[in-house]
Structures are given as structure tokens and as C-alpha cells.
Design a protein around this motif. Structure first.
Motif, mmCIF file in Angstrom:
data_model
loop_
_atom_site.group_PDB
_atom_site.id
_atom_site.type_symbol
_atom_site.label_atom_id
_atom_site.label_comp_id
_atom_site.label_asym_id
_atom_site.label_seq_id
_atom_site.Cartn_x
_atom_site.Cartn_y
_atom_site.Cartn_z
ATOM 1 N N ASN A 235 -10.549 -4.357 113.735
ATOM 2 C CA ASN A 235 -9.826 -5.615 113.833
ATOM 3 C C ASN A 235 -10.015 -6.493 112.597
ATOM 4 N N LEU A 236 -10.904 -6.077 111.696
ATOM 5 C CA LEU A 236 -11.164 -6.833 110.467
ATOM 6 C C LEU A 236 -10.561 -6.152 109.245
ATOM 7 N N ASP A 237 -9.639 -5.232 109.448
ATOM 8 C CA ASP A 237 -9.022 -4.499 108.340
ATOM 9 C C ASP A 237 -7.939 -5.368 107.701
ATOM 10 N N LEU A 238 -8.353 -6.229 106.799
ATOM 11 C CA LEU A 238 -7.441 -7.168 106.146
ATOM 12 C C LEU A 238 -6.323 -6.443 105.418
ATOM 13 N N GLU A 239 -6.663 -5.386 104.697
ATOM 14 C CA GLU A 239 -5.651 -4.679 103.912
ATOM 15 C C GLU A 239 -4.553 -4.099 104.810
ATOM 16 N N ALA A 240 -4.948 -3.527 105.948
ATOM 17 C CA ALA A 240 -3.956 -2.955 106.859
ATOM 18 C C ALA A 240 -3.023 -4.034 107.396
ATOM 19 N N PHE A 241 -3.566 -5.217 107.694
ATOM 20 C CA PHE A 241 -2.746 -6.319 108.206
ATOM 21 C C PHE A 241 -1.731 -6.781 107.158
ATOM 22 N N VAL A 242 -2.187 -6.947 105.922
ATOM 23 C CA VAL A 242 -1.296 -7.420 104.856
ATOM 24 C C VAL A 242 -0.206 -6.391 104.572
ATOM 25 N N LEU A 243 -0.562 -5.111 104.534
ATOM 26 C CA LEU A 243 0.436 -4.072 104.278
ATOM 27 C C LEU A 243 1.437 -3.965 105.432
ATOM 28 N N MET A 244 0.970 -4.194 106.656
ATOM 29 C CA MET A 244 1.889 -4.183 107.791
ATOM 30 C C MET A 244 2.881 -5.348 107.692
ATOM 31 N N ALA A 245 2.393 -6.512 107.246
ATOM 32 C CA ALA A 245 3.289 -7.662 107.050
ATOM 33 C C ALA A 245 4.372 -7.322 106.030
#
Length: 565
Positions: A235-245
Motif C-alpha cells: 500500500n506504500l508503493d508510490l511509484e505504482a500509484f503514480v504510474l497508474m494515475a
């Protein structure tokens, strides 16, 4: 968001609004404070030029107390316009003024502008001005609408300029992206507060509401929960969140701190910083900057490839957060600015402060944002509760209002004195964060005799703790048990578990964990009577439920479709 003049008539400010986004669904409200009809900086009139905070000579502008040439003064009170819009069922956006002064004496040479952070904008389009002109007996041709459909992370392939600012010949400032006029419609989704399995759903809903940008904080205390141990997984995977955005078509504004406020414990700063009594938070104190450097060394390299000019969706990065209200060290913000540049941050940098503290929190070469109509942030009070035991029997509670306790007469030569201290949260705002140490921070005495030789250990209720707890010897639950204890049970779920809420109406005070995940605190005094349980955290069939009850055990736990908040 859209840049505009520093002092803006409510009518002329509508020139800056383009295509109206779709109405948001009822269950997806962007985070943010109340809506505002506009913004006004007292005693200043509109500047005639807007320049980026980058290098190069600045054109001089004239600031005066009266309206500048060519700007018609407002004829009716601003609130009447907002009232008319409200009567028509329309909502006005939250406004944040952007200032980038070259000196603190208000001789603005660099930038004056306005950030528009719309929360809800149904049916909000340039025709508002046409309606105003019709009321005044004037008729003008329709204003041109902006078309930024091609300015998305998926469509914009050739990149070199990034987010910037520009001004028309008539002195109307605006943002640009790759040289195109650009509006930023931004809403916040904090990846660390949303189950990872729901990221895509929430981002799609944000996009469906008409937003083109998502903003998020980066919490230091979660990414480095122990000194030197970093976590960017799950849940702390910042890179995955930004790439999903980016995949969904949203730009990203990143707010990496190190202090973020965000209604978090200690404003997102890790509490282990407080172990050093010489360390001064949010200053250039050596102990603090050494910790920041190590954190940035792990964080910023993850951000670099996500930047706009690297093909990523990050178009801007915020330096710290609302430092103007803290303002303990004049060299701190320049230090952070250089720390980001030195590690390769090349996109637009900005600061964010309250209206009265913008100059205190601003640093040269960075866009300054003024937050208007902010909700008061000091939501955590300095709570501390201490339970005192003789052997296994609780004899009383110590708190802020009760600092003395009577100990009953001892009938044995030796008894164990046990003290259970709960950290009920640290303040997240103001200078008080410096004094938020928790636990037994002073002496403990009986009849003025200081007690020493305590064995101190913590109950860190994380996944690893529950793995060890499972191997403990569990006893059958009595009909009623007083005092702190762990309770374990099983929640049965169907083949496709859905979101639900847990009700613990006959329990008293404690915490609930489902399959090792913390759902939060329950307390019989309310006001919250149920805890949200995401369906993605449930397994088909059996799910482990562990309660840590501090006072008196209850009998059962129920799930319900209806929250009681």
C-alpha cells in the motif's frame, strides 16, 4: 487550477474557466475545504505581468491601492455573486493565490497569480460572464473555451518545457504545458489511505468527475517507520500509484514533505526523531537534516523517472508544507529547495502557506501558493492514558487531569507494579510537535520516592507482532473479563467478500485487527459506532479477528451494511 491576476473581480475571473467537468458521483467527494467565490489580497490591485520563477530579468509591475488602468472596479459585493451562483445550483471553486516575490517588501517582480482547485464544478463555464453582462445590459460574443484534451500523460509524447506560466497581452496570466494554455483541475487521493486494490477505482472516479490532476502527500513516518528501515511496498508503493494515475490519464502534483501535516501523527514526521532531545524538528539542526538527507536519498531517486520531462506524469513538486506558520529557521526552506534540486528534481517547485504566512514560508525561485479557507489542522489533542496494575489487578488510571493515584495497602512483601501507557496520537501542527514524546517521559514515584529499574517494552501491533501472537497460549473467554487483553475470533465470509462495517456495541475501548490489518480504534463513548472493513482485506470463508480491549470484554461482533458514524 488556473493562474489569474492577484486582485480579481468576480466577473473577470470567469474568463479563465474553460470546459466544465462532469458532476462528481455522490460517493466520490474530493478532499478539500469549503468552496470560495474568489480571492482578494487586501490593499493590492492587479499586476500587469506574470513571469515564471526561473532565471532571467523580471519586468517591472506597478502595484497600487486603487484599480490599475483598464480594470473596472467591482460594483457589487462579491458575496452577492456567489449567492446568485448558489441559487442557480452551481458551485464555485476553491481559490489559492500564488505569489513569487523577489523580496519580502511586496515589490512583486516575479509572479502574481491564482491557483484554482475546484472541488465541485457542475455546469461551470464561461457563460456565467455572459449572464452577468446580460444583467448589466451589455452583450459580448462568447468567450473561447480551452481545449486541453490532447494535454494528457498518454497523448503528450514530445516533451521539453513542462509546466510553466505565461501572460496574455492584456495581462491575464495562466499556466502552460508544453507551451499550450493549460488549466489544472486537481483533487487529492492519498495512496497510503486507500487500499491498493481500490486505487484504480478511485482514480477513475476522479477522472470521471472532470479532473485532470491528482495530488498526493508522501508520508515519511510510514515509509521509514524505524530509522534506516524503508518501505515502499504494498500500500506504500508510490511509484505504482503514480504510474497508474498516468495510465488513467491524470497528471500528478507530488507533496513529499518531509513534513506534510495531512492530519497525521506528528504531521507525517517519524516519531523516532524525538528520541534525540537535541534534535530540532523542521530546522537545519544537524540531527534533523541528516535524517532528511537519508530519507530523500531513498525517496527522490524513485521520483526522478516519474517527472514530466522523463516521460512521467509528475508536473510539479511541493517543497515542505505550510512552513510559514512554523517559521523557526530562515535557512530551512532554502536548504530543502537545494536538496531537491541537487537530487535531480527539474519540474515546477511550489510552496503552500496560509494567507497570513505566505512570505514566511516562501523561498526564492519557487512558486508561492496561498491556501484560503483552510480547515483548522490541530485535530489531534495531547492525549495520554496510563493504566496502573498491581500484579494482574488494575488499581486505577492516570491522565492529564489525574496525576496521582492511591495504592492499596500491600499484604505481601513484594508485588509487581505494572504501567500500561497508550499513545493516543501526537499533534500534527504548530511548534508543539517538538514536545510530543510518548510513554513514561518523567519520573514515577511512590510517597515521593522515585522508582527505578523498570523493564520497558512496546506492543507494536504490526503483522510481525500478530505472527508471534498466534503461537501464544490462548484461553477460553470468560463471561466478563476486566483489564487489557487480546481476544481472537473468526469472521465467516462468502466466496466474494464485499465492503462492510463492524459493530462492537457491547465492547468498551480498544482496537480491531482483521487478518493482521488495523481497522482502527473503537470507543463506547462514540461518536463512531462502526469501523469500515474493505472487502479486499477479507478472505473467502475464515478470517482472523483480533481485538485488543483495554477495559472490559464484550460478547460479540457484528457486520452491517449501514455505517454508524
Amino acid at each position: 487550477m488556473q493562474a489569474g491576476a492577484q486582485r480579481l473581480d468576480t466577473v473577470s475571473f470567469l474568463d479563465l474557466v474553460g470546459e466544465a467537468p462532469a458532476s462528481p458521483s455522490p460517493d466520490t467527494q474530493p478532499q478539500g475545504p469549503a468552496l470560495s467565490a474568489g480571492s482578494r489580497t487586501e490593499g493590492l490591485s492587479a499586476a500587469s505581468v506574470l513571469r515564471s520563477p526561473g532565471p532571467g530579468p523580471a519586468r517591472k509591475t506597478r502595484l497600487c491601492r486603487g484599480p490599475p488602468p483598464g480594470l473596472r472596479p467591482l460594483k457589487r459585493p462579491r458575496h452577492s455573486f456567489a449567492a446568485r451562483a448558489a441559487r442557480r445550483g452551481r458551485h464555485l471553486p476553491l481559490v489559492t493565490v500564488l505569489l513569487s516575490p523577489s523580496s519580502p517588501c511586496l515589490s512583486w517582480k516575479r509572479m502574481v497569480g491564482v491557483f484554482f482547485l475546484p472541488c465541485v464544478l457542475p455546469a461551470f463555464a464561461p457563460r456565467f460572464k455572459q449572464e452577468e453582462n446580460l444583467m448589466l445590459g451589455r452583450a459580448h460574443p462568447p468567450q473561447p473555451r480551452f481545449n486541453w484534451s490532447h494535454l494528457t500523460p498518454l497523448e503528450l509524447k514530445n516533451r521539453s518545457v513542462g509546466l510553466g506560466t505565461a501572460s496574455t497581452g492584456r495581462g491575464k496570466p495562466h499556466f502552460t504545458l508544453e507551451g499550450h494554455k493549460f488549466l489544472i483541475f486537481g483533487g487529492s487521493i492519498h495512496y497510503f489511505r486507500v487500499p491498493r486494490e481500490y486505487w484504480r477505482d478511485r482514480l477513475l472516479k476522479l477522472k470521471a468527475c472532470g479532473f485532470n490532476t491528482v495530488t498526493t502527500y508522501v508520508p515519511w513516518n510510514l515509509h521509514e517507520p524505524e530509522r534506516g528501515k524503508f518501505d515502499f511496498s504494498g500500500n506504500l508503493d508510490l511509484e505504482a500509484f503514480v504510474l497508474m494515475a498516468a495510465e488513467i490519464g491524470l497528471w500528478v502534483i507530488l507533496r513529499p514533505g518531509p513534513y506534510i501535516c495531512s492530519e497525521m501523527d506528528l504531521g507525517g514526521l517519524p516519531s523516532w526523531l524525538l528520541r534525540d532531545p537535541r534534535l530540532l524538528l523542521r530546522t537545519t539542526n544537524k540531527g534533523f537534516t541528516e535524517a532528511v538527507e537519508k530519507y530523500f536519498d531513498h525517496l527522490i531517486p524513485r521520483v526522478i523517472p516519474l517527472q514530466y520531462r522523463q516521460g512521467g506524469p509528475v508536473i510539479a513538486v511541493q517543497v515542505e508544507n505550510e512552513y510559514g506558520s512554523f517559521n523557526k529557521d530562515k535557512t530551512y526552506m532554502p536548504y530543502l529547495h537545494k536538496a531537491l534540486l541537487r537530487r535531480g528534481i527539474v519540474e515546477l517547485l511550489l510552496t503552500s502557506d496560509g494567507e497570513k504566512n505566505v512570505l514566511s514560508g516562501h523561498t526564492k525561485g519557487v512558486l508561492a501558493a496561498i491556501n484560503l479557507q483552510k480547515v483548522h489542522k490541530n485535530t489531534f489533542s495531547q492525549l495520554r492514558q496510563v493504566q496502573v496494575f498491581l500484579d494482574e489487578t488494575m488499581i486505577g488510571i492516570l491522565n492529564e487531569n489525574n496525576k496521582d493515584l492511591h495504592i492499596p495497602e500491600l499484604r505481601q512483601d513484594c508485588r509487581y507494579l505494572r504501567i500500561l501507557v497508550e499513545n493516543q496520537g501526537r499533534v500534527n501542527f504548530s511548534w508543539q510537535i517538538q514536545n510530543e514524546q510518548k510513554g513514561i517521559t518523567g519520573s514515577v514515584s511512590i510517597n515521593n520516592s522515585s522508582l527505578e529499574g523498570f523493564t520497558i517494552y512496546s506492543l507494536e501491533m504490526k503483522m510481525s507482532f500478530f505472527e508471534r501472537l498466534r503461537s501464544a497460549t490462548w484461553k477460553p473467554v470468560p463471561e466478563s473479563h476486566q483489564g487489557p487483553a487480546f481476544y481472537r475470533g473468526t469472521l465467516k465470509a462468502g466466496p466474494s467478500p464485499k465492503d462492510t462495517f463492524l459493530s462492537l456495541l457491547n465492547w468498551n475501548y480498544g482496537f480491531v485487527f482483521i487478518n493482521g490489518r488495523n481497522l482502527g480504534r473503537y470507543w463506547n463513548i462514540g461518536p463512531q459506532k462502526t469501523l469500515y472493513l474493505p472487502g479486499v482485506w477479507l478472505h473467502p470463508e475464515d478470517n482472523e479477528v483480533i481485538l485488543f480491549e483495554k477495559m472490559l470484554s464484550g460478547s460479540d461482533i457484528k457486520s452491517t451494511d449501514k455505517p454508524m458514524l
